[in-house]
Design an enzyme around this catalytic site. Structure first.
Site, PDB file in Angstrom:
ATOM      1  N   CYS A 380       0.831  -1.201   0.000  1.00 52.16           N
ATOM      2  CA  CYS A 380       0.000   0.000   0.000  1.00 52.16           C
ATOM      3  C   CYS A 380       0.871   1.260   0.000  1.00 52.16           C
ATOM      4  O   CYS A 380       1.529   1.563  -0.990  1.00 52.16           O
ATOM      5  CB  CYS A 380      -0.964  -0.023   1.186  1.00 52.16           C
ATOM      6  SG  CYS A 380      -2.340   1.141   1.029  1.00 52.16           S
ATOM      7  N   HIS A 513      -3.709  -4.970   0.164  1.00 54.36           N
ATOM      8  CA  HIS A 513      -3.225  -5.565   1.412  1.00 54.36           C
ATOM      9  C   HIS A 513      -3.344  -7.081   1.345  1.00 54.36           C
ATOM     10  O   HIS A 513      -4.327  -7.660   1.834  1.00 54.36           O
ATOM     11  CB  HIS A 513      -4.030  -5.032   2.599  1.00 54.36           C
ATOM     12  CG  HIS A 513      -3.758  -3.599   2.928  1.00 54.36           C
ATOM     13  ND1 HIS A 513      -2.802  -3.212   3.835  1.00 54.36           N
ATOM     14  CD2 HIS A 513      -4.299  -2.459   2.436  1.00 54.36           C
ATOM     15  CE1 HIS A 513      -2.776  -1.893   3.917  1.00 54.36           C
ATOM     16  NE2 HIS A 513      -3.675  -1.407   3.079  1.00 54.36           N
ATOM     17  N   GLU A 515      -1.950  -9.261   3.068  1.00 54.52           N
ATOM     18  CA  GLU A 515      -1.891  -9.893   4.393  1.00 54.52           C
ATOM     19  C   GLU A 515      -3.278 -10.278   4.908  1.00 54.52           C
ATOM     20  O   GLU A 515      -3.416 -11.208   5.712  1.00 54.52           O
ATOM     21  CB  GLU A 515      -1.192  -8.980   5.405  1.00 54.52           C
ATOM     22  CG  GLU A 515      -1.927  -7.708   5.788  1.00 54.52           C
ATOM     23  CD  GLU A 515      -1.631  -6.519   4.883  1.00 54.52           C
ATOM     24  OE1 GLU A 515      -1.870  -5.378   5.317  1.00 54.52           O
ATOM     25  OE2 GLU A 515      -1.171  -6.738   3.753  1.00 54.52           O
TER      26      GLU A 515
END
Length: 538
Positions: A380, A513, A515
């Site tokens: 990001c 993102h 994750e």
């Protein structure tokens, strides 16, 4: 027919209600049941989106763009399900919905009160879109005794009466402290916490006791006697070395078995714990390890980068290697310290963030990773800063920056609505994104010859976003002429999703993102590839 499990906490906060709920969810799902899990938070914010990470930890984002509590990340990672905006609610959201109804005349002029209007709104949230599920697990945030959680506790008390005791179950998680000086385990805090809960009309069916050491049978009997709970329903959860031991620990304690017994359900299928034993073994016993440095400005709070920390560990699991996480505060980092601070780095990751503070330290770390061929992962804002670094030091655009940080700059990064100057996108393109947050899952097309296409093994991917500023596509040709490739783009080819550097062993930046979609039993491909590159560097 759905059964409802309500999880409350007592004595102190941060005992692990989220992990306990997630572990129970996995065990029930592994036995063949369909599980839904939700978080009810008592704070007045509408959602965690504007809360300081130092105070609340990370903001977790769902596919449908909801900004939620970080516990939903635990739920998704452990149970391997995708949650939605309907799975997290706050007092602020409940009250805003009620006030909107009141303003539009839905209550027909009646006095609007906590009971029944607030409690009814909470109950509506609990039962919304639960058709087809066997178990609905609802975690109540906060600690019993807090004034702000009272409407939620009253609502679940009413809800249990509404659906019947045979279809609901109350789990209460408490702290059982061990006093080293006297070598005693104290049950009194648990007794008082349960007393407080019972004063509100809720009798826990199962008590989960968090402790440093194993609870002797005598202490369990004491809790059973004074808290009016069968001794087999006094479940201990002793501190573990890794959170991924939790499902194993709770299975050994027969947590899921006692839940099924409460509902008078017989199930002979045993949960599959082999993946968790493998995970535990790699994390605790692997002799091979890599050093990953995370450079950010919220490193003083452990939960601020929770999903990133876990995703890096997942990447290690994919490569059967232990990941040592090293955190560096970018705000305190000085230029002359970077070489010494990062000398042992096998990989460097720059996470997302907002605002100017600490950005120059991050940019210097990116430069160090690029020039020294250290595997680099920008996420990001981390990707945006990698473009700024490249623009300044390779393209020689010395004033390159983001308009978020400097309005009078060469705008490599900016808001869509700002892109109207010569050489930039015209105002009006992608109006819906102008000045707003891009949230949730978006489609991305991958360059046919890119490294990321090989990593994903797909031409098209969907990833979760949380940001306002975008890469200025007008500079794409300049970047690519120097070897920095825009390898992932939106459907209209105007929004940059992924960049990679051809002349580097592993240098990738992503606008989204990843994750949020990584799980211990199915690591995200980008994190798996990043850790593999770090492993190969040694």
């Amino acid at each position: 027919m759905a059964r409802y499990i309500f999880v409350t906490g007592g004595v102190v906060s941060s005992l692990g209600k989220g992990l306990s709920s997630a572990s129970l969810g996995y065990l029930l799902k592994s036995r063949g049941y369909k599980v839904k899990i939700r978080k009810l938070d008592p704070y007045l914010n509408i959602d965690p989106g504007t809360m300081n990470p130092f105070e609340h930890g990370e903001v977790f984002v769902t596919d449908d763009g909801a900004e939620t509590d970080l516990d939903l990340g635990h739920y998704e990672r452990f149970i391997d399900i995708n949650l939605t905006s309907l799975d997290n609610v706050t007092t602020g959201k409940i009250y805003s919905q009620i006030l909107e109804k009141e303003r539009s005349g839905k209550y027909l002029g009646n006095t609007v009160q906590v009971i029944p209007h607030v409690t009814n709104q909470i109950k509506d949230f609990i039962k919304a879109k639960t058709s087809g599920y066997d178990f609905i697990i609802c975690e109540i945030g906060g600690t019993v005794g807090d004034i702000e959680s009272l409407p939620f506790l009253e609502a679940i008390r009413q809800f249990s009466n509404d659906i019947g005791k045979d279809k609901s179950l109350f789990v209460h998680l408490t702290l059982v402290p061990y006093l080293k000086s006297s070598e005693e385990i104290k049950t009194k805090p648990t007794q008082h916490s349960v007393k407080e809960l019972r004063s509100l009309g809720i009798q826990p069916d199962i008590i989960v006791c968090r402790s440093e050491i194993t609870l002797p049978k005598g202490q369990r009997k004491k809790i059973s006697l004074f808290c009016n709970v069968n001794i087999e329903n006094v479940i201990q959860t002793v501190d573990v070395k890794t959170i991924y031991e939790a499902p194993i620990s709770f299975y050994k304690e027969k947590f899921d078995y006692q839940v099924l017994k409460h509902f008078n359900i017989k199930n002979k299928k045993q949960p599959n714990l082999k993946p968790w034993y493998r995970t535990k073994n790699i994390i605790l016993n692997s002799k091979k390890e890599v050093n990953i440095f995370v450079v950010g400005k919220y490193v003083d709070l452990k939960d601020a980068y929770k999903s990133i920390d876990e995703a890096l560990i997942h990447g290690g699991l994919a490569n059967s290697i232990k990941v040592n996480l090293n955190k560096i505060d970018s705000e305190k980092l000085k230029k002359n310290q970077i070489k010494n601070k990062l000398k042992n780095a096998d990989g460097i990751l720059i996470p997302g963030g907002f605002g100017k503070r600490g950005t120059e330290g991050k940019i210097q770390c990116i430069k160090f990773a690029r020039e020294n061929k250290i595997p680099f992962f920008g996420i990001c804002f981390g990707m945006q800063l990698s473009l700024i670094e490249f623009a300044r030091n390779v393209l020689k655009l010395r004033n390159a920056n983001s308009t978020e940080l400097n309005k009078n700059c060469i705008p490599v990064i900016g808001l869509i609505e700002e892109w109207y100057k010569d050489g930039m996108l015209k105002k009006g393109d992608l109006k819906k994104l102008g000045g707003t947050m891009r949230l949730g899952s978006y489609e991305c097309n991958l360059n046919e010859k890119s490294m990321v296409k090989k990593i994903y093994k797909s031409k098209k991917i969907y990833e979760r976003h949380r940001h306002r500023y975008e890469v200025n596509i007008a500079y794409k040709n300049k970047f690519e002429s120097k070897g920095l490739i825009f390898s992932g783009l939106s459907n209209n080819n105007k929004l940059t999703e992924i960049i990679e550097l051809n002349s580097h062993p592993w240098f990738v930046g992503v606008q989204f993102h990843p994750e949020f979609k990584s799980r211990p039993l199915s690591p995200h491909p980008l994190f798996a590839s990043f850790i593999k590159a770090a492993k190969n560097k040694k």
